[in-house]
Design a protein around this motif. Structure first.
Motif, PDB file in Angstrom:
ATOM      1  N   LEU A  12       0.834  -1.207   0.000  1.00  0.00           N
ATOM      2  CA  LEU A  12       0.000   0.000   0.000  1.00  0.00           C
ATOM      3  C   LEU A  12       0.867   1.256   0.000  1.00  0.00           C
ATOM      4  N   ALA A  13       0.377   2.291  -0.658  1.00  0.00           N
ATOM      5  CA  ALA A  13       1.111   3.555  -0.729  1.00  0.00           C
ATOM      6  C   ALA A  13       0.153   4.718  -0.514  1.00  0.00           C
ATOM      7  N   LEU A  14       0.659   5.787   0.082  1.00  0.00           N
ATOM      8  CA  LEU A  14      -0.094   7.034   0.214  1.00  0.00           C
ATOM      9  C   LEU A  14       0.295   7.906  -0.977  1.00  0.00           C
ATOM     10  N   GLU A  15      -0.640   8.124  -1.884  1.00  0.00           N
ATOM     11  CA  GLU A  15      -0.344   8.831  -3.124  1.00  0.00           C
ATOM     12  C   GLU A  15      -1.309   9.976  -3.368  1.00  0.00           C
ATOM     13  N   GLU A  16      -0.888  10.913  -4.211  1.00  0.00           N
ATOM     14  CA  GLU A  16      -1.761  11.963  -4.707  1.00  0.00           C
ATOM     15  C   GLU A  16      -2.475  11.442  -5.948  1.00  0.00           C
ATOM     16  N   VAL A  17      -3.807  11.461  -5.919  1.00  0.00           N
ATOM     17  CA  VAL A  17      -4.591  11.001  -7.062  1.00  0.00           C
ATOM     18  C   VAL A  17      -5.644  12.061  -7.392  1.00  0.00           C
ATOM     19  N   GLU A  18      -6.292  11.886  -8.505  1.00  0.00           N
ATOM     20  CA  GLU A  18      -7.306  12.848  -8.937  1.00  0.00           C
ATOM     21  C   GLU A  18      -8.559  12.725  -8.074  1.00  0.00           C
ATOM     22  N   LYS A  19      -9.092  13.857  -7.659  1.00  0.00           N
ATOM     23  CA  LYS A  19     -10.326  13.887  -6.881  1.00  0.00           C
ATOM     24  C   LYS A  19     -11.477  13.389  -7.752  1.00  0.00           C
ATOM     25  N   PRO A  20     -12.326  12.505  -7.219  1.00  0.00           N
ATOM     26  CA  PRO A  20     -13.424  11.979  -8.047  1.00  0.00           C
ATOM     27  C   PRO A  20     -14.450  13.054  -8.381  1.00  0.00           C
ATOM     28  N   THR A  21     -15.129  12.861  -9.500  1.00  0.00           N
ATOM     29  CA  THR A  21     -16.221  13.736  -9.920  1.00  0.00           C
ATOM     30  C   THR A  21     -17.532  13.077  -9.546  1.00  0.00           C
TER      31      THR A  21
ATOM     32  N   LYS B 209      -1.143   5.878   8.504  1.00  0.00           N
ATOM     33  CA  LYS B 209      -0.787   4.548   8.997  1.00  0.00           C
ATOM     34  C   LYS B 209      -1.879   3.511   8.708  1.00  0.00           C
ATOM     35  N   ILE B 210      -2.677   3.786   7.682  1.00  0.00           N
ATOM     36  CA  ILE B 210      -3.701   2.811   7.295  1.00  0.00           C
ATOM     37  C   ILE B 210      -3.099   1.437   6.981  1.00  0.00           C
ATOM     38  N   PRO B 211      -1.940   1.343   6.299  1.00  0.00           N
ATOM     39  CA  PRO B 211      -1.355   0.003   6.094  1.00  0.00           C
ATOM     40  C   PRO B 211      -1.091  -0.732   7.407  1.00  0.00           C
TER      41      PRO B 211
END
Length: 316
Positions: A15-24, A293-295
């Motif tokens: 698991l990774a903490l990443e920047e992703v696109e906000k959902p529409t 710390k979700i993982p």
């Protein structure tokens, strides 16, 4: 936005903490600003792609949804066309078994959301959806539990089990709770009328009779159900082989035994919300992790020794 992502199957370490696109926001959906999540066995099963047949739903060779997570609580940020039950600013909780909840924002169908009680805490309500729905539906929709009946709840100190004890009491049942000896006082505090420590007495030799058997742990065999109960509901299972063995024997008999997976719906979520508002049910949180710390939280619940629930906060 930040999200907990997975690009392959494996353990919490992938698991990774990443920047992703906000959902529409989509039609009949809510865009929710997530304030808290909770961890469930379903999360690590989906993360690992086990049992294998589940990959036909979640992705055969790699996950279809790269954002993990089912349970959430938060604030409605935007409503899609056709939404009738919620408005911007509502505090809601719900679950999406297909994932997408472990993020700053999630887009969820309005049909899998419920309204939080005014005074309720986000961390508490994030712990309710999968476990609370499973307990409620096992007891009432499938178990047909009636006031005054007796129920044995196997695995009574865990996420589903601790809700099941409280819900059964709220519906007027006489509850016998099965747990380890270290959790006896805990399940008594939930309202259990009688307790049974599986590390002190063999459940497979227990001879008392109950109107309903609910197994959230998954280690009861077919003979246990028929010996102890008039009807049964199987929630968890220890191995695929064990589950198949129980269901095969059930297939050749008339004993009323059901194996269930909870289905999210607003009506049942609002029933749980009402029980919590009335003080009849209270989520027990063993640990609260920050979202980063979700993982670690997923790894913790995979040990299967959690008392109540584990929450993860986006405010920490």
């Amino acid at each position: 936005m930040k999200a907990i992502t997975k690009h392959k199957y494996g353990g919490p370490e992938i698991l990774a903490l990443e920047e992703v696109e906000k959902p529409t926001v989509k039609e009949n959906h809510l865009l929710i600003s997530v304030k808290a999540n909770s961890a469930n066995p379903a999360d690590w099963h989906i993360l690992r792609g086990k049992p294998f047949f589940a990959r036909f739903t979640f992705g055969l060779f790699k996950p279809k949804n790269q954002i993990l997570g089912a349970d959430f609580a938060g604030i409605v940020d935007e409503v899609g066309q056709g939404v009738t039950r919620f408005k911007v600013g509502d505090r809601v909780f719900g679950e999406m078994l297909n994932g997408g909840a472990f993020a700053e924002y999630t887009c969820a169908p309005e049909t899998v959301c419920g309204l939080m009680p005014d005074e309720a805490d986000y961390n508490e309500m994030a712990c309710v959806p999968i476990a609370g729905l499973t307990a409620l539906q096992a007891l009432i929709a499938h178990g047909k539990l009636k006031e005054g009946e007796s129920v044995l709840i196997n695995g009574s100190s865990g996420g589903v089990g601790h809700f099941a004890v409280q819900i059964a009491k709220a519906y007027g049942a006489h509850v016998t709770a099965v747990c380890s000896s270290r959790n006896i006082d805990f399940v008594k505090s939930l309202g259990a009328d009688k307790t049974f420590a599986y590390d002190k007495e063999d459940i497979h030799l227990h001879k008392e009779k109950y109107d309903l058997i609910v197994d959230t742990n998954g280690n009861l065999n077919y003979d246990d159900y028929t010996r102890m109960g008039k009807r049964g509901v199987m929630v968890g299972f220890t191995t695929m082989g064990h589950m198949i063995s129980v269901l095969l024997k059930k297939g050749f008999s008339k004993f009323p035994l059901t194996q269930i997976t909870a289905v999210a719906n607003s009506e049942d979520l609002n029933t749980l919300s009402k029980l919590i508002k009335e003080g009849k049910v209270k989520p027990h949180i063993e640990k609260i992790y920050p979202y980063s710390k979700i993982p670690e939280a997923i790894g913790y619940i995979e040990s299967m020794r959690t008392r109540g629930k584990v929450a993860m906060s986006w405010d920490l």
